[in-house]
Design a protein around this motif. Structure first.
Motif, PDB file in Angstrom:
ATOM      1  N   TRP A  46      -7.502  24.484 -22.708  1.00 39.23           N
ATOM      2  CA  TRP A  46      -7.245  24.135 -24.105  1.00 39.23           C
ATOM      3  C   TRP A  46      -5.855  24.545 -24.580  1.00 39.23           C
ATOM      4  N   PHE A  88     -16.328  33.229 -21.197  1.00 35.72           N
ATOM      5  CA  PHE A  88     -16.501  32.097 -22.106  1.00 35.72           C
ATOM      6  C   PHE A  88     -16.802  32.581 -23.522  1.00 35.72           C
ATOM      7  N   THR A 104     -13.056  24.212 -19.038  1.00 31.95           N
ATOM      8  CA  THR A 104     -12.513  23.411 -20.128  1.00 31.95           C
ATOM      9  C   THR A 104     -11.756  24.270 -21.126  1.00 31.95           C
ATOM     10  N   ARG A 105     -12.336  25.417 -21.471  1.00 28.90           N
ATOM     11  CA  ARG A 105     -11.677  26.313 -22.427  1.00 28.90           C
ATOM     12  C   ARG A 105     -10.321  26.788 -21.901  1.00 28.90           C
ATOM     13  N   ARG A 107     -17.688  27.604 -14.038  1.00 35.60           N
ATOM     14  CA  ARG A 107     -18.485  26.909 -15.041  1.00 35.60           C
ATOM     15  C   ARG A 107     -17.634  25.875 -15.781  1.00 35.60           C
ATOM     16  N   GLU A 108     -18.200  24.720 -16.033  1.00 39.18           N
ATOM     17  CA  GLU A 108     -17.447  23.646 -16.691  1.00 39.18           C
ATOM     18  C   GLU A 108     -17.005  24.052 -18.095  1.00 39.18           C
ATOM     19  N   ASP A 109     -17.848  24.769 -18.824  1.00 39.88           N
ATOM     20  CA  ASP A 109     -17.461  25.129 -20.191  1.00 39.88           C
ATOM     21  C   ASP A 109     -16.278  26.099 -20.195  1.00 39.88           C
ATOM     22  N   ASN A 157     -14.351  32.318 -27.065  1.00 42.71           N
ATOM     23  CA  ASN A 157     -14.793  31.776 -28.351  1.00 42.71           C
ATOM     24  C   ASN A 157     -14.601  32.779 -29.480  1.00 42.71           C
TER      25      ASN A 157
END
Length: 242
Positions: free
Chosen positions: A152, A115, A148-149, A143-145, A119
């Motif tokens: 994208w 993650f 989601t990434r 993990r949700e984060d 970023n």
């Protein structure tokens, strides 16, 4: 009775995974995009820099990641996955490509590292992030984060080869290894064993090793002789007729 020497467990290293030895099948758009990614990054005109690739086991996800890294060249790409140390997930501005295989199998701490890496890459315009998994992003149990990434950017499903494509892949793999096969060997491998490409290529490599040991050309009788061996039969029996 003859004795084999770890036919399925100790065959020589296969050729490097490249775009040249990847059988495209129904994945022309994806392979074209990936084959030119390094060039578009180098030219600074890459419209898309985040990719997620999903498909069933044996569909070629890992092959494409290795091909991307191979095309980028030494010191320009990094491949990570569940097997990798956390240092493999650290950002390095000298790298153009970051490839993470099997995201659905990352440990919790690796997921955090992935993650953070994502970023960092999004903040730099000269690098790309490519990840793979067995299911689309929405179905990942991570993990949700991070999940989601991964959704994208561009998401591609890698379509597994049909029977014609698998025969082509077997013949291509044999040629890349300098192996001469009689015409009936590839169809026999395809119809008598588990049909995923890692299994089929593993059997091809085992047959090549056995051919060298026996000093006989690769024919259907030689393949059947190899399978009579107790060790080989034990290793391949669960794979047959599925």
């Amino acid at each position: 009775m003859f004795v084999s020497r770890q036919l399925l467990l100790d065959f020589g290293g296969p050729p490097s995974a490249t775009f040249d030895n990847f059988i495209t099948g129904a994945n022309t758009e994806l392979v074209t995009q990936f084959a030119t990614l390094n060039e578009t990054l180098a030219n600074g005109n890459a419209a898309d820099r985040s990719f997620y690739l999903w498909g069933e086991v044996g569909s070629g996800r890992s092959h494409l990641l290795h091909a991307l890294c191979h095309r980028a060249g030494a010191g320009r790409a990094r491949l990570a996955g569940p097997w990798a140390a956390l240092a493999a997930f650290e950002f390095d501005p000298a790298l153009a490509l970051y490839a993470i295989d099997d995201c659905d199998a990352l440990s919790p701490v690796q997921q955090i590292a992935a993650f953070n890496l994502f970023n960092e890459i999004k903040a730099h315009s000269n690098s790309a992030f490519i990840a793979t998994g067995q299911v689309p992003p929405r179905s990942l149990k991570i993990r949700e984060d991070l999940r989601t990434r991964l959704g994208w950017g561009l998401v591609y499903q890698l379509i597994a080869l049909d029977d014609v494509g698998k025969l082509e892949a077997l013949i291509s793999a044999a040629q890349a290894r300098g192996i001469t096969l009689t015409a009936e060997v590839p169809p026999y491998l395809l119809t008598h064993f588990r049909r995923d490409m890692p299994t089929l290529i593993g059997l091809l490599d085992a047959l090549d090793r056995f051919s060298l040991e026996q000093q006989r050309p690769i024919t259907l009788p030689l393949l059947r002789t190899m399978l009579l061996n107790e060790k080989v039969a034990a290793l391949t029996a669960p794979l047959r007729f599925e």
